[in-house]
Motif scaffolding. Structure first.
Motif, short mmCIF file in Angstrom:
data_model
loop_
_atom_site.label_atom_id
_atom_site.label_comp_id
_atom_site.label_asym_id
_atom_site.label_seq_id
_atom_site.Cartn_x
_atom_site.Cartn_y
_atom_site.Cartn_z
N ALA A 156 0.82 -1.20 0.00
CA ALA A 156 0.00 0.00 0.00
C ALA A 156 0.86 1.26 0.00
O ALA A 156 1.84 1.35 0.74
CB ALA A 156 -0.92 -0.02 1.22
N ASN A 157 0.46 2.22 -0.84
CA ASN A 157 1.08 3.53 -0.90
C ASN A 157 0.20 4.53 -0.17
O ASN A 157 -0.92 4.76 -0.62
CB ASN A 157 1.25 3.95 -2.37
CG ASN A 157 1.76 5.37 -2.51
OD1 ASN A 157 2.21 6.00 -1.56
ND2 ASN A 157 1.69 5.89 -3.74
N PRO A 158 0.64 5.15 0.91
CA PRO A 158 1.96 5.06 1.53
C PRO A 158 1.99 4.22 2.81
O PRO A 158 3.00 4.23 3.51
CB PRO A 158 2.24 6.52 1.89
CG PRO A 158 0.88 7.01 2.33
CD PRO A 158 -0.14 6.24 1.52
N ALA A 159 0.91 3.49 3.13
CA ALA A 159 0.85 2.81 4.43
C ALA A 159 1.84 1.64 4.49
O ALA A 159 2.20 1.18 5.57
CB ALA A 159 -0.57 2.31 4.69
N LEU A 160 2.28 1.14 3.31
CA LEU A 160 3.23 0.03 3.22
C LEU A 160 2.72 -1.25 3.89
O LEU A 160 3.49 -2.07 4.37
CB LEU A 160 4.61 0.42 3.78
CG LEU A 160 5.28 1.62 3.09
CD1 LEU A 160 6.67 1.88 3.69
CD2 LEU A 160 5.40 1.43 1.59
N VAL A 161 1.39 -1.38 3.89
CA VAL A 161 0.80 -2.66 4.30
C VAL A 161 1.19 -3.70 3.26
O VAL A 161 1.07 -3.45 2.06
CB VAL A 161 -0.75 -2.55 4.34
CG1 VAL A 161 -1.40 -3.91 4.52
CG2 VAL A 161 -1.18 -1.59 5.43
N VAL A 162 1.70 -4.83 3.71
CA VAL A 162 2.03 -5.91 2.78
C VAL A 162 0.82 -6.83 2.74
O VAL A 162 0.45 -7.45 3.75
CB VAL A 162 3.29 -6.68 3.24
CG1 VAL A 162 3.59 -7.83 2.29
CG2 VAL A 162 4.48 -5.73 3.32
N LEU A 163 0.18 -6.87 1.60
CA LEU A 163 -1.10 -7.58 1.49
C LEU A 163 -0.90 -9.10 1.49
O LEU A 163 -0.01 -9.62 0.82
CB LEU A 163 -1.81 -7.19 0.19
CG LEU A 163 -3.27 -7.63 0.11
CD1 LEU A 163 -4.15 -6.72 0.96
CD2 LEU A 163 -3.75 -7.64 -1.34
N ASP A 164 -1.76 -9.77 2.24
CA ASP A 164 -1.82 -11.24 2.17
C ASP A 164 -2.72 -11.55 0.96
O ASP A 164 -3.94 -11.67 1.09
CB ASP A 164 -2.39 -11.79 3.47
CG ASP A 164 -2.38 -13.32 3.48
OD1 ASP A 164 -2.17 -13.92 2.39
OD2 ASP A 164 -2.59 -13.90 4.55
N ILE A 165 -2.09 -11.66 -0.21
CA ILE A 165 -2.87 -11.77 -1.45
C ILE A 165 -3.69 -13.06 -1.48
O ILE A 165 -4.84 -13.05 -1.93
CB ILE A 165 -1.95 -11.71 -2.69
CG1 ILE A 165 -1.15 -10.41 -2.67
CG2 ILE A 165 -2.76 -11.78 -3.98
CD1 ILE A 165 -0.21 -10.26 -3.84
N GLU A 166 -3.12 -14.15 -0.97
CA GLU A 166 -3.87 -15.41 -1.00
C GLU A 166 -5.16 -15.30 -0.18
O GLU A 166 -6.19 -15.82 -0.57
CB GLU A 166 -3.00 -16.55 -0.47
CG GLU A 166 -1.98 -17.00 -1.51
CD GLU A 166 -1.29 -18.30 -1.12
OE1 GLU A 166 -1.13 -19.16 -1.98
OE2 GLU A 166 -0.90 -18.44 0.06
N LYS A 167 -5.09 -14.60 0.94
CA LYS A 167 -6.30 -14.39 1.76
C LYS A 167 -7.35 -13.61 0.96
O LYS A 167 -8.52 -14.01 0.90
CB LYS A 167 -5.94 -13.63 3.05
CG LYS A 167 -7.15 -13.29 3.91
CD LYS A 167 -6.77 -12.60 5.22
CE LYS A 167 -6.67 -11.10 5.06
NZ LYS A 167 -6.44 -10.41 6.35
N PHE A 168 -6.90 -12.54 0.31
CA PHE A 168 -7.84 -11.73 -0.46
C PHE A 168 -8.41 -12.50 -1.66
O PHE A 168 -9.59 -12.35 -1.99
CB PHE A 168 -7.17 -10.41 -0.90
CG PHE A 168 -7.46 -9.29 0.06
CD1 PHE A 168 -6.90 -9.29 1.33
CD2 PHE A 168 -8.31 -8.25 -0.28
CE1 PHE A 168 -7.19 -8.28 2.24
CE2 PHE A 168 -8.61 -7.23 0.62
CZ PHE A 168 -8.04 -7.25 1.87
N ALA A 169 -7.57 -13.32 -2.30
CA ALA A 169 -8.06 -14.09 -3.45
C ALA A 169 -9.11 -15.11 -2.98
O ALA A 169 -10.14 -15.30 -3.63
CB ALA A 169 -6.89 -14.80 -4.12
#
Ligand code: PLP
Length: 427
Positions: A156-169
């Motif tokens: 995330a820009n600029p929060a720099l959250v690293v997304l758990d993409i597999e969870k979202f998918a």
């Protein structure tokens, strides 16, 4: 090109000249293309033949660069747009209309937040923002019968959250909707969202891809994996006849290419956010060194983050590569070699005013409304990019009022650190 390693794709994919053609991607600086008979041109308008006729729809320079980015992401089809904002708008509007609903991570770029929260709403498309770190059960509560997609940024820009993409998918697919990932900060060098279940990827190519702060641009890449026809009438724009093309059904005629074809021949035709061939040429030059630059950006970010975490005057540092960071573990999964992105954020003891004094004292790092280019730059989102947001929205977007966004360039890390050191001495 798909069997080459990503470095080779950066250099070689897209433009593949034949005998006697220019070695370097030509700039087709032409609005229009010539035909020999009226019928030949007519067939293009009916989508019966493919070919170039007007640059608002397609241009060979632009298409070559789209093909390169498509290859880098491991996608099926791609298109370029005049900005990242346009890419996000088209990506959503291609499968949504008035009366529909979308779910988005709350920690997204300020411009995208406004697009979803204000402008899309005026078009009758509502957005529910969710905390990307919330549990699956919590996020599922945001869904409605008319939800059409899920949107999030890989970093995330600029929060720099690293997304758990597999969870979202998993969440998106359990509700029968595609997951759209804005992969601007990670770039396909560090992360390819399709490998983790995302369906569509968008980019602001303005950032690392261009890399030199010369051209605003965007890109949409489709994996071709989402089954639009599986959900009855839900994606009827793709699965039922389009009156503006004599009743063409995109999924029937174009298969895995349906989504990008519709976005090109319908949305681009009607809304016209095309990039200039010249800008696409510059973007391609940037892409040819993307793999080298991204490595250096990431190396410098690691060095700067480590340095900042030793400074007394620094209240906090957010960089997922630092042990102890909230996203350290999830980053290890998605970014196993430790290259995440070149952007870090931090705050100084004393808060907002001290942060501003610090920024004004930097000499090498320039205050610019930009991020992710070769030159080190710095920005105070609460005063700049996120200025329109309320305090409450800022917190929801992961932007603390004292947050300094520091974009490490590809200079020598010692010089960047020296600049930070002298500026810290001023506060
Ligand atoms: C900059 C940015 C955008 C918007 O892109 P523009 O090219 O400025 O229109 C969208 N998403 C992210 C993550 C960005 O950093």
């Amino acid at each position: 090109m798909s069997n080459y390693n990503i470095e080779t794709k950066c250099v070689q994919s897209g433009w593949t000249p034949k005998k006697g053609e220019p070695r370097v991607l030509p700039i087709y600086q032409s609005t229009t293309f010539k035909y020999e008979t009226s019928d030949q041109m007519g067939r293009l308008f009916d989508l019966e033949d493919s070919g170039y006729f007007y640059t608002r729809l397609q241009n060979p320079t632009n298409d070559s660069v789209a093909a390169k980015i498509c290859d880098l992401e491991g996608g099926y089809a791609a298109m370029l747009l005049s900005s990242g904002q346009a890419a996000n708008f088209y990506a959503v509007f291609n499968i949504c209309e008035a009366g529909d609903h979308i779910v988005s991570a709350s920690t997204i770029y300020g411009g995208t937040f406004n697009l979803f929260a204000v402008t899309m709403k005026k078009l009758g498309i509502e957005c529910t923002f969710v905390d990307p770190d919330a549990s699956e059960e919590e996020i599922l509560k945001a869904f409605r019968p008319n939800t059409k997609l899920v949107f999030a940024e890989s970093i995330a820009n600029p929060a720099l959250v690293v997304l758990d993409i597999e969870k979202f998918a998993r969440i998106a697919h359990s509700q029968g909707v595609p997951l759209i990932i804005d992969n601007t900060f990670a770039t396909p060098i560090n992360l390819r969202p399709f490998e983790w279940g995302a369906d569509i990827v968008v980019h602001s190519t303005t950032k690392y891809m261009d890399g030199h702060a010369t051209s605003v641009g965007g890109c949409i890449v489709d994996s071709g994996n989402f089954d639009w026809e599986k959900y009855g009438n839900k994606y009827h724009g793709l699965t039922t006849p389009d009156d503006s093309y004599h009743g063409v059904v995109y999924t029937k005629k174009f298969g895995k290419g349906a989504y990008i074809t519709k976005a090109t021949v319908q949305l681009m035709r009607d809304l016209g956010s095309i990039p200039s061939p010249m800008n696409c040429f510059l973007l391609n030059l940037g892409l040819e060194t993307l793999h080298l630059r991204v490595k250096k950006h990431c190396e410098n970010a690691r060095r700067v983050a480590e340095y900042l975490s030793t400074c007394d005057k620094v209240a906090w540092v957010n960089y997922a590569g630092l042990p102890g960071n909230k996203y350290y573990e999830v980053a290890k999964k998605y970014y196993p070699d430790g290259d995440i992105c070149g952007v870090i954020t931090f705050g100084l003891k004393g808060g907002r005013d001290v942060s501003i004094k610090f920024m004004d004292s930097l000499k090498l790092a320039a205050i610019v409304t930009h991020v992710a280019d070769a030159r080190t730059s710095v920005l105070h989102p609460a005063s700049h990019t996120h200025r329109q947001m309320t305090e409450e929205q800022l917190i929801e977007a992961g932007v603390q009022p004292d947050l300094i966004r520091f974009s490490c360039g590809i200079e020598n890390a010692d010089d960047i650190i020296e600049d930070i050191k002298q500026a810290l001495e001023q506060v």
